[in-house]
Design an enzyme around this catalytic site. Structure first.
Site, PDB file in Angstrom:
ATOM      1  N   GLU A  51     -53.573  46.590 -21.841  1.00  0.00           N
ATOM      2  CA  GLU A  51     -53.640  45.421 -22.712  1.00  0.00           C
ATOM      3  C   GLU A  51     -54.264  44.256 -21.981  1.00  0.00           C
ATOM      4  O   GLU A  51     -54.534  44.308 -20.787  1.00  0.00           O
ATOM      5  CB  GLU A  51     -52.268  45.052 -23.252  1.00  0.00           C
ATOM      6  CG  GLU A  51     -51.272  44.567 -22.230  1.00  0.00           C
ATOM      7  CD  GLU A  51     -49.956  44.133 -22.885  1.00  0.00           C
ATOM      8  OE1 GLU A  51     -49.986  43.532 -23.966  1.00  0.00           O
ATOM      9  OE2 GLU A  51     -48.897  44.390 -22.282  1.00  0.00           O
TER      10      GLU A  51
ATOM     11  N   LYS B 274     -40.669  40.923 -23.702  1.00  0.00           N
ATOM     12  CA  LYS B 274     -41.409  39.655 -23.600  1.00  0.00           C
ATOM     13  C   LYS B 274     -40.603  38.730 -22.693  1.00  0.00           C
ATOM     14  O   LYS B 274     -39.841  37.875 -23.161  1.00  0.00           O
ATOM     15  CB  LYS B 274     -41.630  39.060 -24.997  1.00  0.00           C
ATOM     16  CG  LYS B 274     -42.775  38.069 -25.033  1.00  0.00           C
ATOM     17  CD  LYS B 274     -43.290  37.876 -26.449  1.00  0.00           C
ATOM     18  CE  LYS B 274     -44.276  36.738 -26.559  1.00  0.00           C
ATOM     19  NZ  LYS B 274     -45.542  36.981 -25.880  1.00  0.00           N
TER      20      LYS B 274
ATOM     21  N   ARG C  83     -37.748  41.996 -31.656  1.00  0.00           N
ATOM     22  CA  ARG C  83     -38.302  42.142 -30.294  1.00  0.00           C
ATOM     23  C   ARG C  83     -37.501  41.302 -29.298  1.00  0.00           C
ATOM     24  O   ARG C  83     -37.245  41.742 -28.174  1.00  0.00           O
ATOM     25  CB  ARG C  83     -39.789  41.766 -30.278  1.00  0.00           C
ATOM     26  CG  ARG C  83     -40.457  42.108 -28.951  1.00  0.00           C
ATOM     27  CD  ARG C  83     -41.958  42.000 -29.006  1.00  0.00           C
ATOM     28  NE  ARG C  83     -42.390  40.642 -29.316  1.00  0.00           N
ATOM     29  CZ  ARG C  83     -43.636  40.309 -29.627  1.00  0.00           C
ATOM     30  NH1 ARG C  83     -44.582  41.234 -29.686  1.00  0.00           N
ATOM     31  NH2 ARG C  83     -43.947  39.065 -29.880  1.00  0.00           N
TER      32      ARG C  83
HETATM   33  N1  PLP Z   1     -49.479  41.400 -25.244  1.00  0.00           N
HETATM   34  C1  PLP Z   1     -49.072  40.341 -24.540  1.00  0.00           C
HETATM   35  C2  PLP Z   1     -48.986  40.473 -23.072  1.00  0.00           C
HETATM   36  C3  PLP Z   1     -48.758  39.146 -25.196  1.00  0.00           C
HETATM   37  O1  PLP Z   1     -48.345  38.071 -24.500  1.00  0.00           O
HETATM   38  C4  PLP Z   1     -48.874  39.061 -26.589  1.00  0.00           C
HETATM   39  C5  PLP Z   1     -48.510  37.840 -27.298  1.00  0.00           C
HETATM   40  O2  PLP Z   1     -47.452  37.722 -27.857  1.00  0.00           O
HETATM   41  C6  PLP Z   1     -49.289  40.191 -27.292  1.00  0.00           C
HETATM   42  C7  PLP Z   1     -49.601  41.347 -26.580  1.00  0.00           C
HETATM   43  C8  PLP Z   1     -49.415  40.173 -28.770  1.00  0.00           C
HETATM   44  O3  PLP Z   1     -48.171  40.285 -29.391  1.00  0.00           O
HETATM   45  P1  PLP Z   1     -47.930  39.682 -30.821  1.00  0.00           P
HETATM   46  O4  PLP Z   1     -48.971  40.238 -31.711  1.00  0.00           O
HETATM   47  O5  PLP Z   1     -46.579  40.142 -31.189  1.00  0.00           O
HETATM   48  O6  PLP Z   1     -48.037  38.209 -30.684  1.00  0.00           O
HETATM   49  C1  COI Z   2     -48.377  34.813 -28.098  1.00  0.00           C
HETATM   50  O1  COI Z   2     -49.408  35.252 -28.607  1.00  0.00           O
HETATM   51  O2  COI Z   2     -47.469  34.351 -28.785  1.00  0.00           O
HETATM   52  C2  COI Z   2     -48.178  34.831 -26.676  1.00  0.00           C
HETATM   53  O3  COI Z   2     -47.048  34.874 -26.277  1.00  0.00           O
HETATM   54  C3  COI Z   2     -49.342  34.749 -25.786  1.00  0.00           C
HETATM   55  C4  COI Z   2     -49.255  33.702 -24.748  1.00  0.00           C
HETATM   56  C5  COI Z   2     -49.402  32.306 -25.254  1.00  0.00           C
HETATM   57  C6  COI Z   2     -48.100  33.875 -23.828  1.00  0.00           C
END
Ligand code: PLP
Ligand code: COI
Length: 343
Positions: free
Chosen positions: A223, A187, A84
């Site tokens: 989301e 991200k 990612r």
């Molecule tokens: N959506 C957003 C906006 C986030 O910041 C996060 C955190 O990382 C997620 C979703 C969840 O992603 P992940 O499960 O890869 O941590």
């Molecule tokens: C995560 O779950 O890792 C995120 O990035 C969420 C937040 C702390 C930015």
């Protein structure tokens, strides 16, 4: 000053920055990544004209290291975070970090700060923040000549109050998080700076976070500010939004797999019209920081929609939580390739 690990209250960590002894830093110069190293220096010395500061040329990741019952340390699907970050980097014209370099850096940081990985059973984990920034003297709108990739860490507990306790969320009718063809799936910091104001307004009204709608029609759930959304239907379906403007969550893709292969649910990535919330008997937010945080109620304009309960966790949400965290902490067999040992 770093707080000695022996003085930490592992059961009440919360989610806050803590300066640990070591972090990894690598620099990209003259078209190539240089050898990175662990350092005790937590500060950057960068040009005032760096594009990461002015134009948001930066990307980051969020992942965790877990201590298992036998005391060993492990990562959950770190290859997915590496990939990612590579996609985020390409979107902002930054040089991608290879998966090997990424995972080696993460392992080195976990090992060097191993005393700070919370004990098994405390519920805490070591949160890792890989960060890629564009640096150097560029004032026109174009990419940086040099980059820094670093990984730092801190012990954390729950992101949303109460962990596996339902809290209430607010659907934003005023703000979008990302544009339909923008950077929502990457991200990158700009998406998060844009969510500060809606997040603050929601918290002032006692909501945990904002739920964003699709930016093109404002009719479908996208989301949560810091996590993805899922719902469980009366017909045993696990449903999570499919959209090009949401972050492709590693937790969400893991839950889609576990829902189908471990819980026998029908796993669906598709539209979640806000007008059809009655089909869900449970709902939650999922992500690395959020883990699985049940959504008790959702405020949409004047309407307040309760899913399972404002105080009790639904049975499917609980089973998903137990399966996911069981795998992450090494108590439940993981699908092949999901767990990477650190030591
Ligand atoms: N959506 C957003 C906006 C986030 O910041 C996060 C955190 O990382 C997620 C979703 C969840 O992603 P992940 O499960 O890869 O941590
Ligand atoms: C995560 O779950 O890792 C995120 O990035 C969420 C937040 C702390 C930015």
């Amino acid at each position: 000053m770093t707080t000695p690990a022996s003085q930490l209250d592992w059961n009440n960590l919360g989610f806050a920055y803590m300066k640990l002894p070591y972090r990894y830093v690598a620099r990209y110069k003259d078209g190539a990544w240089q050898q990175g190293e662990l350092t005790e220096d937590a500060d950057f010395n960068i040009s005032e004209c760096s594009p990461c500061l002015h134009y948001g040329q930066q990307a980051f990741e969020g992942m965790k290291a877990y201590r298992t019952k036998d005391g060993s340390l492990q990562l959950f699907r770190p290859d997915m975070n590496a990939e990612r970050l590579q996609r985020s980097a390409r979107r902002l014209l930054m040089p991608p970090v290879t998966t090997d370099m990424f995972i080696d850096a993460v392992k080195a940081v976990v090992k060097a700060n191993a005393d700070y990985v919370p004990p098994y059973g405390s519920g805490g984990t070591l949160y890792l923040r890989p960060l890629l920034i564009g640096v150097g003297d560029v004032i026109g709108i174009k990419p940086a000549p040099e980059y820094i990739f670093c990984v730092f860490a801190m012990p954390v507990g729950n992101y949303f109050k109460g962990g596996l306790t339902p809290t209430n969320f607010l659907v934003s009718t005023e703000f979008d998080r990302a544009a339909p063809n923008g950077t929502g799936a990457a991200k990158v910091g700009g998406n998060y700076a844009a969510s500060y104001l809606p997040g603050k307004l929601a918290q002032e009204r006692q909501f945990s976070d904002v739920v964003y709608l699709d930016p093109a029609t404002h009719t479908k759930i996208e989301e949560v500010g810091a996590a993805n959304f899922f719902g469980i239907t009366k017909d045993n379906e696990f449903v999570t939004p499919l959209s090009p403007s949401i972050l492709p969550s590693i937790t969400k893709y893991s839950l889609l797999y576990l829902a189908e292969h471990r819980l026998g649910l029908k796993a669906i990535e598709g539209d979640v019209p806000v007008a059809e919330l009655d089909r869900f008997v449970e709902a939650g937010a999922c992500g690395t920081a959020a883990v699985i945080s049940p959504i008790g109620g959702l405020q949409i304009g004047e309407d307040f929609h309760v899913f399972y309960s404002e105080t009790e966790v639904g049975p499917v949400t609980r089973r998903l939580y137990e399966e996911l965290t069981g795998i992450q902490f090494g108590d439940v067999d993981a699908p092949e390739g999901w767990i990477v040992k650190v030591d």
